[in-house]
Design a protein around this motif. Structure first.
Motif, PDB file in Angstrom:
ATOM      1  N   LEU A   1      -9.857  -6.879  -9.186  1.00 33.97           N
ATOM      2  CA  LEU A   1      -9.758  -7.979  -8.238  1.00 33.97           C
ATOM      3  C   LEU A   1      -8.328  -8.491  -8.246  1.00 33.97           C
ATOM      4  O   LEU A   1      -7.830  -8.936  -9.280  1.00 33.97           O
ATOM      5  CB  LEU A   1     -10.732  -9.105  -8.604  1.00 33.97           C
ATOM      6  N   LEU A   2      -7.676  -8.393  -7.095  1.00 36.43           N
ATOM      7  CA  LEU A   2      -6.312  -8.896  -6.952  1.00 36.43           C
ATOM      8  C   LEU A   2      -6.323 -10.301  -6.387  1.00 36.43           C
ATOM      9  O   LEU A   2      -7.053 -10.589  -5.427  1.00 36.43           O
ATOM     10  CB  LEU A   2      -5.516  -8.001  -5.992  1.00 36.43           C
ATOM     11  N   SER A   3      -5.503 -11.169  -6.945  1.00 37.09           N
ATOM     12  CA  SER A   3      -5.249 -12.497  -6.385  1.00 37.09           C
ATOM     13  C   SER A   3      -3.899 -12.426  -5.697  1.00 37.09           C
ATOM     14  O   SER A   3      -2.892 -12.061  -6.322  1.00 37.09           O
ATOM     15  CB  SER A   3      -5.213 -13.556  -7.489  1.00 37.09           C
ATOM     16  N   VAL A   4      -3.894 -12.756  -4.409  1.00 39.85           N
ATOM     17  CA  VAL A   4      -2.710 -12.548  -3.579  1.00 39.85           C
ATOM     18  C   VAL A   4      -2.240 -13.887  -3.003  1.00 39.85           C
ATOM     19  O   VAL A   4      -3.042 -14.651  -2.453  1.00 39.85           O
ATOM     20  CB  VAL A   4      -3.037 -11.577  -2.413  1.00 39.85           C
ATOM     21  N   ARG A   5      -0.954 -14.147  -3.117  1.00 42.36           N
ATOM     22  CA  ARG A   5      -0.356 -15.337  -2.505  1.00 42.36           C
ATOM     23  C   ARG A   5      -0.124 -15.055  -1.035  1.00 42.36           C
ATOM     24  O   ARG A   5       0.722 -14.233  -0.679  1.00 42.36           O
ATOM     25  CB  ARG A   5       0.979 -15.658  -3.181  1.00 42.36           C
ATOM     26  N   GLU A   6      -0.886 -15.716  -0.187  1.00 44.11           N
ATOM     27  CA  GLU A   6      -0.766 -15.440   1.243  1.00 44.11           C
ATOM     28  C   GLU A   6       0.599 -15.841   1.797  1.00 44.11           C
ATOM     29  O   GLU A   6       1.079 -15.235   2.748  1.00 44.11           O
ATOM     30  CB  GLU A   6      -1.901 -16.069   2.040  1.00 44.11           C
ATOM     31  N   ASP A   7       1.268 -16.808   1.180  1.00 42.76           N
ATOM     32  CA  ASP A   7       2.586 -17.214   1.664  1.00 42.76           C
ATOM     33  C   ASP A   7       3.654 -16.146   1.410  1.00 42.76           C
ATOM     34  O   ASP A   7       4.761 -16.243   1.922  1.00 42.76           O
ATOM     35  CB  ASP A   7       3.007 -18.552   1.057  1.00 42.76           C
ATOM     36  N   ARG A   8       3.312 -15.095   0.670  1.00 40.89           N
ATOM     37  CA  ARG A   8       4.250 -14.001   0.421  1.00 40.89           C
ATOM     38  C   ARG A   8       4.043 -12.819   1.373  1.00 40.89           C
ATOM     39  O   ARG A   8       4.695 -11.792   1.232  1.00 40.89           O
ATOM     40  CB  ARG A   8       4.124 -13.512  -1.018  1.00 40.89           C
ATOM     41  N   LEU A   9       3.132 -12.988   2.347  1.00 42.51           N
ATOM     42  CA  LEU A   9       2.808 -11.880   3.247  1.00 42.51           C
ATOM     43  C   LEU A   9       3.431 -12.012   4.634  1.00 42.51           C
ATOM     44  O   LEU A   9       3.433 -11.050   5.397  1.00 42.51           O
ATOM     45  CB  LEU A   9       1.278 -11.738   3.370  1.00 42.51           C
ATOM     46  N   GLY A  10       3.941 -13.179   4.966  1.00 41.25           N
ATOM     47  CA  GLY A  10       4.637 -13.364   6.235  1.00 41.25           C
ATOM     48  C   GLY A  10       3.744 -13.202   7.454  1.00 41.25           C
ATOM     49  O   GLY A  10       2.524 -13.403   7.398  1.00 41.25           O
ATOM     50  N   ASP A  11       4.368 -12.809   8.557  1.00 39.25           N
ATOM     51  CA  ASP A  11       3.683 -12.703   9.845  1.00 39.25           C
ATOM     52  C   ASP A  11       2.714 -11.534   9.927  1.00 39.25           C
ATOM     53  O   ASP A  11       1.947 -11.443  10.887  1.00 39.25           O
ATOM     54  CB  ASP A  11       4.704 -12.582  10.975  1.00 39.25           C
ATOM     55  N   ALA A  12       2.730 -10.647   8.955  1.00 42.07           N
ATOM     56  CA  ALA A  12       1.808  -9.509   8.971  1.00 42.07           C
ATOM     57  C   ALA A  12       0.375  -9.941   8.648  1.00 42.07           C
ATOM     58  O   ALA A  12      -0.561  -9.190   8.908  1.00 42.07           O
ATOM     59  CB  ALA A  12       2.268  -8.442   7.984  1.00 42.07           C
ATOM     60  N   LEU A  13       0.207 -11.151   8.103  1.00 37.22           N
ATOM     61  CA  LEU A  13      -1.124 -11.665   7.772  1.00 37.22           C
ATOM     62  C   LEU A  13      -1.673 -12.426   8.968  1.00 37.22           C
ATOM     63  O   LEU A  13      -1.027 -13.327   9.504  1.00 37.22           O
ATOM     64  CB  LEU A  13      -1.061 -12.586   6.562  1.00 37.22           C
ATOM     65  N   ARG A  14      -2.883 -12.056   9.367  1.00 39.69           N
ATOM     66  CA  ARG A  14      -3.563 -12.741  10.471  1.00 39.69           C
ATOM     67  C   ARG A  14      -4.987 -13.062  10.043  1.00 39.69           C
ATOM     68  O   ARG A  14      -5.647 -12.246   9.407  1.00 39.69           O
ATOM     69  CB  ARG A  14      -3.593 -11.859  11.713  1.00 39.69           C
ATOM     70  N   TRP A  15      -5.449 -14.220  10.439  1.00 35.09           N
ATOM     71  CA  TRP A  15      -6.835 -14.626  10.201  1.00 35.09           C
ATOM     72  C   TRP A  15      -7.611 -14.324  11.472  1.00 35.09           C
ATOM     73  O   TRP A  15      -7.320 -14.888  12.535  1.00 35.09           O
ATOM     74  CB  TRP A  15      -6.907 -16.103   9.844  1.00 35.09           C
ATOM     75  N   GLU A  16      -8.584 -13.408  11.363  1.00 34.48           N
ATOM     76  CA  GLU A  16      -9.306 -12.935  12.540  1.00 34.48           C
ATOM     77  C   GLU A  16     -10.811 -12.989  12.308  1.00 34.48           C
ATOM     78  O   GLU A  16     -11.278 -12.805  11.183  1.00 34.48           O
ATOM     79  CB  GLU A  16      -8.887 -11.496  12.859  1.00 34.48           C
TER      80      GLU A  16
END
Length: 112
Positions: free
Chosen positions: A56-71
């Motif tokens: 299980l990875l815990s990922v900081r969403e603020d380190r993903l930039g514009d490539a992250l989208r909530w859909e």
């Protein structure tokens, strides 16, 4: 924090490469499937029941930039989807999922 559940061997490969390109399902769908904290246990139950050798990875969403989208996805819920590789530097924790209990219960315990 957002989460990625995956086979440990895929995490090992990602660490060696410096990024995670995604699983076969991720590549087929064109994005890396991630989950919010309130979604990851159900993701484990639906997609990883009976699986072993998971991380299980815990990922900081603020380190993903514009490539992250909530859909919208399952039941209209908004899920985090990453359109591009997941950099290892965005992962702040990686925990082996215990195999002595059902995977969904193990993931729930890791989050508590």
């Amino acid at each position: 924090m957002i989460y990625k559940l995956l086979p440990t061997v895929e995490w090992d490969d990602a660490r060696a490469a410096g990024h995670l390109a995604g699983s076969a399902v991720d590549r087929q769908d064109g994005f890396i499937h991630l989950s919010a904290a309130e979604q990851v246990v159900e993701t484990a139950r639906r997609h990883f029941a009976g699986a072993t050798g998971l991380t299980l990875l815990s990922v900081r969403e603020d380190r993903l930039g514009d490539a992250l989208r909530w859909e919208p996805s399952r039941g209209g819920q908004l899920f985090p989807h990453l359109y591009g590789p997941l950099p290892v530097t965005a992962v702040v924790d990686a925990r082996a999922v215990p195999v002595d209990v059902p995977v969904a219960d193990a993931v729930a315990a890791l989050l508590s």
